[in-house]
Scaffold this motif. Structure first.
Motif, mmCIF file in Angstrom:
data_model
loop_
_atom_site.group_PDB
_atom_site.id
_atom_site.type_symbol
_atom_site.label_atom_id
_atom_site.label_comp_id
_atom_site.label_asym_id
_atom_site.label_seq_id
_atom_site.Cartn_x
_atom_site.Cartn_y
_atom_site.Cartn_z
ATOM 1 N N GLU A 46 0.824 -1.200 0.000
ATOM 2 C CA GLU A 46 0.000 0.000 0.000
ATOM 3 C C GLU A 46 0.861 1.254 0.000
ATOM 4 O OE1 GLU A 46 -2.383 0.175 3.543
ATOM 5 O OE2 GLU A 46 -0.651 0.202 4.890
ATOM 6 N N LEU A 47 0.306 2.312 -0.557
ATOM 7 C CA LEU A 47 0.973 3.602 -0.567
ATOM 8 C C LEU A 47 0.928 4.209 0.824
ATOM 9 C CD1 LEU A 47 2.175 6.045 -2.209
ATOM 10 C CD2 LEU A 47 -0.189 6.848 -2.390
ATOM 11 N N VAL A 48 2.061 4.744 1.252
ATOM 12 C CA VAL A 48 2.143 5.409 2.545
ATOM 13 C C VAL A 48 2.208 6.919 2.372
ATOM 14 C CG1 VAL A 48 3.510 5.699 4.648
ATOM 15 C CG2 VAL A 48 3.317 3.438 3.586
ATOM 16 N N ALA A 49 3.103 7.370 1.492
ATOM 17 C CA ALA A 49 3.293 8.812 1.297
ATOM 18 C C ALA A 49 3.908 9.052 -0.066
ATOM 19 C CB ALA A 49 4.189 9.399 2.389
ATOM 20 N N ALA A 63 -1.288 8.584 3.091
ATOM 21 C CA ALA A 63 -2.398 7.702 3.440
ATOM 22 C C ALA A 63 -2.989 8.189 4.757
ATOM 23 C CB ALA A 63 -1.895 6.271 3.585
ATOM 24 N N ASP A 64 -4.256 7.925 4.948
ATOM 25 C CA ASP A 64 -4.906 8.367 6.181
ATOM 26 C C ASP A 64 -4.172 7.844 7.412
ATOM 27 O OD1 ASP A 64 -8.359 8.201 4.950
ATOM 28 O OD2 ASP A 64 -6.817 9.762 4.797
ATOM 29 N N SER A 65 -3.650 6.636 7.308
ATOM 30 C CA SER A 65 -2.972 6.023 8.453
ATOM 31 C C SER A 65 -1.673 6.731 8.810
ATOM 32 C CB SER A 65 -2.693 4.550 8.175
ATOM 33 O OG SER A 65 -1.884 4.418 7.020
ATOM 34 N N ALA A 66 -1.130 7.505 7.863
ATOM 35 C CA ALA A 66 0.151 8.168 8.068
ATOM 36 C C ALA A 66 0.014 9.655 8.386
ATOM 37 C CB ALA A 66 1.025 8.000 6.833
ATOM 38 N N LYS A 67 -1.117 10.216 8.118
ATOM 39 C CA LYS A 67 -1.301 11.655 8.311
ATOM 40 C C LYS A 67 -1.057 12.068 9.757
ATOM 41 C CE LYS A 67 -4.548 12.421 4.541
ATOM 42 N NZ LYS A 67 -5.970 12.713 4.171
ATOM 43 N N GLY A 68 -0.286 13.126 9.910
ATOM 44 C CA GLY A 68 -0.005 13.649 11.238
ATOM 45 C C GLY A 68 1.121 12.942 11.972
ATOM 46 N N ARG A 69 1.574 11.810 11.449
ATOM 47 C CA ARG A 69 2.639 11.054 12.117
ATOM 48 C C ARG A 69 3.888 10.893 11.248
ATOM 49 N NH1 ARG A 69 1.853 5.776 13.437
ATOM 50 N NH2 ARG A 69 0.529 5.412 11.608
ATOM 51 N N PHE A 70 3.696 10.780 9.950
ATOM 52 C CA PHE A 70 4.805 10.554 9.024
ATOM 53 C C PHE A 70 5.046 11.800 8.189
ATOM 54 C CE2 PHE A 70 4.013 5.664 8.524
ATOM 55 C CZ PHE A 70 4.125 5.516 9.897
ATOM 56 N N THR A 71 6.314 12.010 7.821
ATOM 57 C CA THR A 71 6.678 13.123 6.948
ATOM 58 C C THR A 71 7.628 12.614 5.871
ATOM 59 O OG1 THR A 71 6.491 14.715 8.762
ATOM 60 C CG2 THR A 71 7.685 15.419 6.800
ATOM 61 N N ILE A 72 7.253 12.834 4.620
ATOM 62 C CA ILE A 72 8.116 12.462 3.501
ATOM 63 C C ILE A 72 8.865 13.697 3.034
ATOM 64 C CG2 ILE A 72 6.291 12.817 1.772
ATOM 65 C CD1 ILE A 72 7.484 10.421 0.221
ATOM 66 N N LEU A 83 11.603 9.126 4.910
ATOM 67 C CA LEU A 83 10.310 9.016 5.573
ATOM 68 C C LEU A 83 10.561 9.081 7.079
ATOM 69 C CD1 LEU A 83 7.247 8.620 5.092
ATOM 70 C CD2 LEU A 83 7.624 6.187 5.556
ATOM 71 N N GLN A 84 10.192 10.184 7.662
ATOM 72 C CA GLN A 84 10.280 10.327 9.109
ATOM 73 C C GLN A 84 8.984 9.800 9.711
ATOM 74 O OE1 GLN A 84 12.818 11.545 11.188
ATOM 75 N NE2 GLN A 84 11.485 10.808 12.831
ATOM 76 N N MET A 85 9.103 8.827 10.578
ATOM 77 C CA MET A 85 7.930 8.186 11.168
ATOM 78 C C MET A 85 7.951 8.390 12.682
ATOM 79 S SD MET A 85 7.750 4.645 8.974
ATOM 80 C CE MET A 85 9.173 3.948 9.767
ATOM 81 N N ASN A 86 6.939 9.045 13.173
ATOM 82 C CA ASN A 86 6.808 9.306 14.608
ATOM 83 C C ASN A 86 5.562 8.618 15.149
ATOM 84 O OD1 ASN A 86 9.070 11.052 14.465
ATOM 85 N ND2 ASN A 86 7.748 12.782 13.930
ATOM 86 N N SER A 87 5.501 8.502 16.453
ATOM 87 C CA SER A 87 4.330 7.903 17.116
ATOM 88 C C SER A 87 3.971 6.562 16.485
ATOM 89 C CB SER A 87 3.136 8.857 17.048
ATOM 90 O OG SER A 87 3.444 10.105 17.632
ATOM 91 N N LEU A 88 4.956 5.740 16.305
ATOM 92 C CA LEU A 88 4.752 4.462 15.625
ATOM 93 C C LEU A 88 3.835 3.552 16.417
ATOM 94 C CD1 LEU A 88 8.337 4.019 14.229
ATOM 95 C CD2 LEU A 88 6.243 3.938 12.867
ATOM 96 N N LYS A 89 3.050 2.772 15.667
ATOM 97 C CA LYS A 89 2.087 1.841 16.238
ATOM 98 C C LYS A 89 2.405 0.435 15.748
ATOM 99 C CE LYS A 89 -1.492 5.385 15.652
ATOM 100 N NZ LYS A 89 -2.809 5.683 15.034
ATOM 101 N N PRO A 90 1.943 -0.583 16.462
ATOM 102 C CA PRO A 90 2.163 -1.958 15.992
ATOM 103 C C PRO A 90 1.635 -2.180 14.571
ATOM 104 C CG PRO A 90 1.496 -1.979 18.279
ATOM 105 C CD PRO A 90 1.381 -0.553 17.821
#
Length: 118
Positions: A46-49, A63-72, A83-90
């Motif tokens: 799936e597309l992330v950013a 992607a909606d799942s990445a909004k507000g947490r990831f920065t490309i 891809l900076q990924m913050n507030s990572l979830k399982p």
């Protein structure tokens, strides 16, 4: 032939951060739309950013799942997309890949494994 080399993945606890990098071996990198994708076990890729070329002022979408947490972001001089990924979830656990963002994919690289677990 275009090659993508991803790096930066690893094991991180929920709430943690990672920064992924992808170097593309392509001469016209600056004019290409680039993207990060991910594939979790048993699921489709799936597309992330996505980030546009410099000509589009590097416009981004997520992607909606990445909004507000990831920065490309991208560094055209280094032919690298990040891809900076913050507030990572399982649920973010997957192999992450970069490729073109327009659907005309180049060969997929090895990807980089991201595992979010306590």
């Amino acid at each position: 032939q275009v090659q993508f080399v991803e790096s930066g993945g690893g094991l991180v606890q929920p709430g943690g951060s990672l920064r992924l990098s992808c170097v593309a071996s392509v001469n016209i990198f600056s004019i290409l739309t680039m993207a990060w994708y991910r594939q979790a076990p048993g699921k489709q890729r799936e597309l992330v950013a996505r980030i546009g070329s410099s000509g589009s002022s590097g416009s981004t979408n997520y992607a909606d799942s990445a909004k507000g947490r990831f920065t490309i972001s991208r560094d055209n001089a280094k032919k690298t997309v990040y891809l900076q990924m913050n507030s990572l979830k399982p649920d973010d656990t997957a192999v992450y890949y970069c490729n073109f963002g327009t659907g005309n994919f180049g060969s997929w690289g090895q990807g980089t494994q991201v595992t979010v677990s306590s």
